[in-house]
Design a protein around this motif. Structure first.
Motif, PDB file in Angstrom:
ATOM      1  N   SER A   1       0.823  -1.214   0.000  1.00  0.00           N
ATOM      2  CA  SER A   1       0.000   0.000   0.000  1.00  0.00           C
ATOM      3  C   SER A   1       0.852   1.257   0.000  1.00  0.00           C
ATOM      4  CB  SER A   1      -0.942   0.002   1.215  1.00  0.00           C
ATOM      5  OG  SER A   1      -0.242   0.285   2.420  1.00  0.00           O
ATOM      6  N   LEU A   2       2.067   1.159   0.513  1.00  0.00           N
ATOM      7  CA  LEU A   2       2.975   2.308   0.558  1.00  0.00           C
ATOM      8  C   LEU A   2       3.790   2.465  -0.721  1.00  0.00           C
ATOM      9  CD1 LEU A   2       4.271   1.955   4.245  1.00  0.00           C
ATOM     10  CD2 LEU A   2       2.789   3.760   3.350  1.00  0.00           C
ATOM     11  N   GLY A   3       3.703   1.468  -1.611  1.00  0.00           N
ATOM     12  CA  GLY A   3       4.394   1.599  -2.890  1.00  0.00           C
ATOM     13  C   GLY A   3       5.412   0.531  -3.213  1.00  0.00           C
ATOM     14  N   ALA A   4       5.577  -0.473  -2.364  1.00  0.00           N
ATOM     15  CA  ALA A   4       6.514  -1.562  -2.676  1.00  0.00           C
ATOM     16  C   ALA A   4       5.973  -2.386  -3.834  1.00  0.00           C
ATOM     17  CB  ALA A   4       6.724  -2.448  -1.454  1.00  0.00           C
ATOM     18  N   GLU A   5       6.830  -2.694  -4.812  1.00  0.00           N
ATOM     19  CA  GLU A   5       6.368  -3.523  -5.917  1.00  0.00           C
ATOM     20  C   GLU A   5       6.464  -5.004  -5.569  1.00  0.00           C
ATOM     21  OE1 GLU A   5      10.757  -2.885  -7.670  1.00  0.00           O
ATOM     22  OE2 GLU A   5       9.242  -1.423  -7.137  1.00  0.00           O
ATOM     23  N   ASP A   6       7.284  -5.301  -4.557  1.00  0.00           N
ATOM     24  CA  ASP A   6       7.492  -6.705  -4.192  1.00  0.00           C
ATOM     25  C   ASP A   6       8.295  -6.727  -2.895  1.00  0.00           C
ATOM     26  OD1 ASP A   6       7.453  -9.439  -4.289  1.00  0.00           O
ATOM     27  OD2 ASP A   6       8.503  -9.620  -6.217  1.00  0.00           O
ATOM     28  N   VAL A   7       8.568  -7.928  -2.399  1.00  0.00           N
ATOM     29  CA  VAL A   7       9.532  -8.104  -1.309  1.00  0.00           C
ATOM     30  C   VAL A   7      10.676  -8.936  -1.871  1.00  0.00           C
ATOM     31  CG1 VAL A   7       7.877  -7.881   0.567  1.00  0.00           C
ATOM     32  CG2 VAL A   7       8.307 -10.135  -0.415  1.00  0.00           C
ATOM     33  N   TRP A   8      11.910  -8.572  -1.510  1.00  0.00           N
ATOM     34  CA  TRP A   8      13.041  -9.362  -2.005  1.00  0.00           C
ATOM     35  C   TRP A   8      13.314 -10.555  -1.094  1.00  0.00           C
ATOM     36  CZ3 TRP A   8      17.337 -10.058   0.996  1.00  0.00           C
ATOM     37  CH2 TRP A   8      17.571  -9.139   2.030  1.00  0.00           C
ATOM     38  N   TYR A   9      12.756 -10.519   0.115  1.00  0.00           N
ATOM     39  CA  TYR A   9      12.808 -11.664   1.034  1.00  0.00           C
ATOM     40  C   TYR A   9      11.470 -11.688   1.762  1.00  0.00           C
ATOM     41  CZ  TYR A   9      14.912 -15.169   4.100  1.00  0.00           C
ATOM     42  OH  TYR A   9      15.207 -16.340   4.752  1.00  0.00           O
ATOM     43  N   PRO A  10      10.853 -12.868   1.906  1.00  0.00           N
ATOM     44  CA  PRO A  10       9.524 -12.925   2.529  1.00  0.00           C
ATOM     45  C   PRO A  10       9.517 -12.363   3.952  1.00  0.00           C
ATOM     46  CG  PRO A  10      10.049 -14.997   1.437  1.00  0.00           C
ATOM     47  CD  PRO A  10      11.309 -14.196   1.450  1.00  0.00           C
ATOM     48  N   MET A  11       8.370 -11.857   4.354  1.00  0.00           N
ATOM     49  CA  MET A  11       8.197 -11.238   5.663  1.00  0.00           C
ATOM     50  C   MET A  11       8.500 -12.226   6.786  1.00  0.00           C
ATOM     51  SD  MET A  11       7.265  -8.349   7.021  1.00  0.00           S
ATOM     52  CE  MET A  11       7.402  -8.042   8.785  1.00  0.00           C
TER      53      MET A  11
END
Length: 204
Positions: A37-47
């Motif tokens: 929602s803040l603008g991240a297109e993805d995560v490079w490592y899972p939460m």
């Protein structure tokens, strides 16, 4: 905002949802939705979301956020955000104490102190070996152990899809120079059944 600013802001927002009874998986989903929602297109490592004794684990290989682990009224929580924004990595972690448990509070406070001292020392040393030796000595002098399964206290920030190129802050890379790179500093410490860490990125 850049990737690191986004990671910090996502942590600030998501923490408000840490209420007793929420599961690790439910909270991890909130964190990832907040990053997007803040603008991240993805995560490079899972939460990473680890409650209670799972706070000893610092990689997804050791523990996945569970639908069956619920936040207690007195608890310790390790969270680690890794958003990607325009190909650039953010990497930020906190340990949060829920309730009034003195042992959890002491562990979290000591983890923050060790992180802050190590982060500051990184500005004054030249090599990974110097930084690791300083941090490792501090951890041991305070009666804790380093919990990372690969024996590191952080890694380089490589951006895009270059996760395999990370350089770890460990004795294996002791002669590697710190200058000219960005580093995630994250000493994960523990004692008994619990762990804690704080993390931020430094440009050297």
């Amino acid at each position: 905002m850049n990737a690191q600013e986004l990671a910090i802001q996502a942590c600030k927002i998501s923490k408000e949802y840490l209420k007793p009874g929420i599961s690790e998986k439910q909270f991890a989903d909130i964190c990832e939705k907040t990053m997007h929602s803040l603008g991240a297109e993805d995560v490079w490592y899972p939460m990473l979301v680890n409650f209670n004794t799972n706070s000893r684990y610092c990689t997804r290989a050791n523990h996945l956020p569970s639908d069956d682990v619920y936040l207690l009224k007195d608890d310790i929580v390790l969270i680690d955000f890794s958003p990607k924004v325009n190909g650039y990595w953010g990497d930020y972690s906190e340990t949060i104490v829920i309730g009034e448990n003195e042992a959890y509070s002491r562990l979290a406070a000591d983890a923050k102190f060790i992180f802050e001292q190590t982060f500051d020392y990184a500005k004054r040393c030249n090599t990974i070996g110097e930084l690791f030796a300083y941090c490792d000595s501090l951890i041991k002098s305070m009666g804790y152990q380093l919990l990372d399964p690969n024996g590191n206290i952080g890694h380089s920030i490589e951006d895009e899809d270059n996760q395999a190129n990370r350089i770890f802050i460990s004795p294996d890379n002791s002669s590697t120079l710190l200058k000219g790179n960005r580093w995630a500093i994250e000493p994960h410490i523990g004692k008994g059944n619990y762990g804690a860490k704080f993390e931020n990125v430094i440009n050297l």
